[in-house]
Design a protein around this motif. Sequence first.
Motif, PDB file in Angstrom:
ATOM      1  N   LYS A 281       0.832  -1.195   0.000  1.00 30.76           N
ATOM      2  CA  LYS A 281       0.000   0.000   0.000  1.00 30.76           C
ATOM      3  C   LYS A 281       0.868   1.247   0.000  1.00 30.76           C
ATOM      4  O   LYS A 281       0.639   2.199  -0.766  1.00 30.76           O
ATOM      5  CB  LYS A 281      -0.875  -0.025   1.242  1.00 30.76           C
ATOM      6  N   ARG A 284       2.524   1.733  -3.270  1.00 32.08           N
ATOM      7  CA  ARG A 284       1.571   2.265  -4.243  1.00 32.08           C
ATOM      8  C   ARG A 284       1.353   3.744  -4.035  1.00 32.08           C
ATOM      9  O   ARG A 284       1.309   4.526  -4.970  1.00 32.08           O
ATOM     10  CB  ARG A 284       0.237   1.536  -4.097  1.00 32.08           C
ATOM     11  N   LYS A 285       1.237   4.076  -2.776  1.00 31.57           N
ATOM     12  CA  LYS A 285       0.967   5.475  -2.468  1.00 31.57           C
ATOM     13  C   LYS A 285       2.094   6.352  -2.986  1.00 31.57           C
ATOM     14  O   LYS A 285       1.865   7.381  -3.635  1.00 31.57           O
ATOM     15  CB  LYS A 285       0.829   5.631  -0.957  1.00 31.57           C
ATOM     16  N   THR A 287       4.354   5.697  -5.254  1.00 27.39           N
ATOM     17  CA  THR A 287       4.446   5.759  -6.714  1.00 27.39           C
ATOM     18  C   THR A 287       3.310   6.589  -7.296  1.00 27.39           C
ATOM     19  O   THR A 287       3.496   7.304  -8.272  1.00 27.39           O
ATOM     20  CB  THR A 287       4.402   4.360  -7.342  1.00 27.39           C
ATOM     21  N   TYR A 288       2.162   6.475  -6.666  1.00 25.60           N
ATOM     22  CA  TYR A 288       1.034   7.253  -7.160  1.00 25.60           C
ATOM     23  C   TYR A 288       1.313   8.735  -7.048  1.00 25.60           C
ATOM     24  O   TYR A 288       1.094   9.511  -7.984  1.00 25.60           O
ATOM     25  CB  TYR A 288      -0.207   6.865  -6.370  1.00 25.60           C
ATOM     26  N   SER A 291       3.760   9.686  -9.644  1.00 23.13           N
ATOM     27  CA  SER A 291       3.187   9.735 -10.985  1.00 23.13           C
ATOM     28  C   SER A 291       2.266  10.918 -11.148  1.00 23.13           C
ATOM     29  O   SER A 291       2.183  11.511 -12.209  1.00 23.13           O
ATOM     30  CB  SER A 291       2.403   8.461 -11.270  1.00 23.13           C
ATOM     31  N   LYS A 292       1.571  11.243 -10.079  1.00 22.78           N
ATOM     32  CA  LYS A 292       0.732  12.430 -10.109  1.00 22.78           C
ATOM     33  C   LYS A 292       1.562  13.629 -10.504  1.00 22.78           C
ATOM     34  O   LYS A 292       1.186  14.426 -11.359  1.00 22.78           O
ATOM     35  CB  LYS A 292       0.166  12.672  -8.717  1.00 22.78           C
ATOM     36  N   ASP A 294       4.376  13.611 -11.987  1.00 20.46           N
ATOM     37  CA  ASP A 294       4.870  13.448 -13.350  1.00 20.46           C
ATOM     38  C   ASP A 294       3.825  13.893 -14.371  1.00 20.46           C
ATOM     39  O   ASP A 294       4.118  14.585 -15.325  1.00 20.46           O
ATOM     40  CB  ASP A 294       5.202  11.970 -13.621  1.00 20.46           C
TER      41      ASP A 294
END
Lengths: 944, 386
Positions: A281, A284-285, A287-288, A291-292, A294
């Motif tokens: 989790k 994911r957080k 990386t999220y 990516s946001k 990015d």
Amino acid sequence: MWVCPNCQEAKLGYRRYCRRRVPLKPESACALSLLLSFFTTEMAETKRKTRDYNNRQGNKKRKVSSFKTLKSKSEKNNNDGERRKRTGPRLPNALRKELEHMGRTNRSNSDDEEIDSDDANDVYEYEEAIPEEESMKNRRFDPVENFEYELPKEFKDENVASEDDDDDSDGEDDGSREYQEGDEADGSRHARMLQDITGLPVEAFEGKKRKNDVVLSEAYPESEYNPSRDVLNGDGRISIQDLVDPLHGKSGFSKLRKSMHRMEKKSTPILAPLPKADREKLERKVTYEQSKKDITKWEPLVKRNREAPTLYFDEDVDLGFSTIGAIASEFEPRTEFEKKISALVNDNEVLEAHKKDGARLLELNKISVEDVKDHQDRLAKMRTLLFRHEMKAKRIKKIKSKTYHRLLKKDGLKAAVAEMEMNPEAAKELAMKQEFKRAEERLTLKHKNSSKWAKRILKRGLDVQDEGTRAAIAEQLHQHALLTRKMKSMKDNSSSDDSSDEDYGDDISDSSDQDRASKLLEKAKEKTLGVINEDGEVPKSGVLSLPFMVRGLQKRKETADEEAKLALEEYESSLKQLEGKRVIENVKKGTASGRRIFGAAKKHVEDSSNKIKVDNYYGSSDSEDNLEAKEDIDVDRSNNFKDEINFDPDLLREESEIGHNSFFKSLEDIVKDAGPKTTYEVAIFAADSWKKANNERSKCEKVADVNMKNSSKVDKPVLHDHDIEDVEDGSDSDSEGQMVDGILSSGTKPTYELPSQADLIRRAFAGDDVEDDFEKDKEQVLNEENPEPEKPVLVPGWGQWTNIQQKNGLPSWMLQEHDNARKKREEALKKRKDAHLKHVIISEKLDKKAEKLHTKTLPYPYTSKEVFEQSIRMPIGPEFNPVTTIGALNRPEVVKKAGVIIKPIKFEDVNPHERGEDHKRSGQKKKKSTGGSIKRNTNKIKVK
Amino acid sequence: MFAFGTWLPVFQFRGHQGAVRGLTASTDGRILVSCGTDCTVRLWNVPLATVTDSDDSSDNSVKPLAVYVLVIPLLLKYDVLRHFVSFYYKPNYSSPFFRAVDHQWNGDLFATAGAQVDIWDHNRSQPVNSFEWGKDTVISVRFNPGEPNVLATSARMNKCSKPCKLPGEVSRAEQAMSWETAYGHRTKTNSIAWNPMEPMNFTAANEDCSCYSYDARKLDEARCVHKDHVSAVMDIDYSPTGREFVTGSYDRTVRIFQFNAGHSREVYHTKRMQSCDGSYVISGSDDTNLRIWKAKASEQLGVLLPRERRNQEYLEAVKNRYKHLPEVKRIVRHRHLPKPIYKASALRRIMTEAERKKEERRRAHSAPGSMPRVPLRKKRIIKEIE
């Protein structure tokens, strides 16, 4: 303590394995250890290690360590396996032996604390019967003589450090770790290696060996990649200090030491790893979030694209050359035919001949028999084609379809109209045709509902007819009206013109001036009388038949009549005078006389007109102008005769359409086309009255007012020339004329003035009572939109008994109702927008046609009414806009080319704040670059 | 495989033992990836313009294929036989079958969805990477065309637990880790499509008859709800221009939406039809037919001379300008629908209206502030899961 069925199974398996394992190979030994460790790790979360060997005593014999658990660091040291009661499951004999053996060795090797703690004390502690295979109760199991397997001499052992080491030596250099890994088995070997690497003596490492208290928490299954803890512990461990020491005195050492200190201070115990789900989790957080961030980089680009009025997806596909010349220059003959042609075209001889004068081309141009034949063939072909065309035409001509012919006729008419516009001859012809048609109409009254069909229809009544029939009838009538009306107007004009022309021609040619004057006056009288007499011919149809028009006409007629009567009187008096004068003139005939003057004037007029005809080629206008000029003269004359006559324009108009109007016209002409005409006009004046010329000119100027000023000024010298010429021409009559003219001219005064604009308008609309009409109209509109309530009507027997009705009249409620309705209406009238606007009617009726052009609500993207209205205010069609803006106005939102692959967006840096010019530049840049590019519609921006 | 504009298949790929669930083509159109219920992923070489044994298609008819394959990758269908080549991937664990596959734009990777999301490379026989999100089955997977390293998946609703979560997750492929976040949705999301021109936005086709456009950065709220379908939306795809997308629904219609409009611009319908794609719209249906539709029904095909084009542009602009006037609006919006669909949509309207009324009344009778208004864009979302 640990009860695990797995474990039992495992042991069982192990036992079986043991039975079969003779002689145990090193690999299988390894596998065994693996197996064991696997069991233990499975059993509980505690850590376990297998110590493979203890090579320090030079014991090359391979031993398999027993199970062991490490509960905690504190526990480790004080464990004494001997004191504990053995209650675990019974170990296989082989294992037990080995354990004993190990214990012995460990005890003998007492200096090694770690190993002590690792002793096989924490093995399984519950009782278990001796396995069947060992008790030899069962024959199922193969007997094994030797459980211990000895490795061959040449086998060496290797240990690999586990990952766990990192846990305690957190900030350690990678180098040191490598170091450890490579070299733990043997102290001496290790030392040697250290010596090799660091270049320091072996003693340097001796003291540090046991500094390292290893606490290992092992999350990994044991394998060759994750070596057991005891492999790592103690012996060959290198501390950071070891590695740092040799650096002593070198540059940057203090810094390194400082950072090391900091690290040591800060070092905190490592927390146990999170459960897998949580870890994922978190990952994911993170990386999220990343990516946001990015993906946000796209924002300005996307924003720009969204705001752009047009997206372009038509990449510039390279089409190569764009001009024909360029394409032709690249041309190379390939086929036989092409080669032949090019050989001929590029023939040097031909080229040269062409360059010179072309004469030699003739020589070159020899025609062969084949060529001639070819030519003939071609001609024949053409002839055939022609013939076919002819046949086709014939066929078309034979077509009987009415519709077809109607359409054909229509087309022909259209063409004729077009031709008429272009060609005056054709126009004349067409006019003739029209005239003929009109005559025919007059003759036959074809369209005056005189046909059988129309009569029948009229007989049955128009109201019962259907829409189509009524329309047809109306159409017919309309056509009739059109034809006859046009005819009238045309005829009037032409006839009057003709007659006047003829009259004047006659006048001019035949009669003397005096006669002419009297004749003119007579004619004027006649006409006036005609006008007076002609009354009551009110048109019955058309616009003129409308009531207000009729009224206006009548009014005008009355005033005209009055004026005509006045004029008539004047004419009569002037006629009398003229008569009197003629008598006098006859008396004076021998000497100088006005008559002569008139004659001279006349002659001159003719002369000048002739001259003019020669001089300037104004064609048709000439004669007219002449006439006008003569008229002027006449008018002047009459002026002379009766000074006090005021030429009322209306009167003049009534008198004839010749005189004054045409005079005005001529003046207008003069003003319009300056130059020669003016001079000629004035020249006529000059010729007419010799010495009066100046006078005349001044008068002329006055009349013509400001309009004339420029032209007359310009023309002055020319005019003088004319004067001189004229003087020379009629020199003989000069002296005589002077006197009389002097008298005459003294009497003339510029009495005429142009009426003011308001005056003119008043006169033009003399008969119309516009205001009244308007008021009535307004009332009508009001009544229509807010109808007046009906008056209550007493219907006997309704609502009440008749006797009561008779007594009381209308019932009160009826009256009240009526009253209310009236009040309501008044209120409504007061509320109207045009209630206080006297000259305005604002219709409040809902216009259904206009309704179509309104939206019920404000459409979505717009926020204010004004903006929306503004947006649809200007038309965007090609009829209303210049070609340059049309493209931008009509451009669709997405421009794409068929067959061009649209690629997804490509990243490029866009400055979110850039505007206008920058956009343009970027657009151009993009145009150059290929690939899914989107260009800003720069044109549109520029236009706006 | 069919060539665009011909009746007969150009190529046939035979090899799958079960139904084929997903198919995608690489960006250059040379490689075809398919997956199916036989737990295999197959990679096919698309033979380009070298047709020897199919007599119907000459070289001429094949060439345009190479062009159109890119524009409409999912149009390609296949049935039987011939040019199948090369690799055969089988995962070493026994997984439930693959449900979807998508190819990366301009890259060598493709992703399959099934029990988990696997990222594969053309040149390797093992997945490069695999992601898992709970135990949900992933229904669809799509790479982001603009940002090729990002992919989105949608998964099945969790069946057992009632306040279910349906994660549509967004994961990053290239890195070893995945960035996945999910928004719980009340109903199943059947398909997902990224906007090729706006890499942060994607649209999800949902079981509840609507599509939801999301910003990948703000998943707690849809940016736009596209309503009009009367049954579950089965598939969705964006036009390459990014300005509109097309959806296929279980109600046997295909609808075209503007990317920011709440209602559809165009509707096509026929008996049996389910999914679609493209700039022309291609729909496949239960009746084993592919149908090709024009994205703009009234558009003229073929070459347009400049004058004609200008004229049409003008007419289009005029229509666009006056589209709000009642009469024009009526004509522009008028579509003839089959009776069942028309009735269903009317019914839906009634239902939503009734729901709205009921909520209004409840709100009126409850304490002020106790029933906050939730916009439709948020209503269907349960929560964002990290």
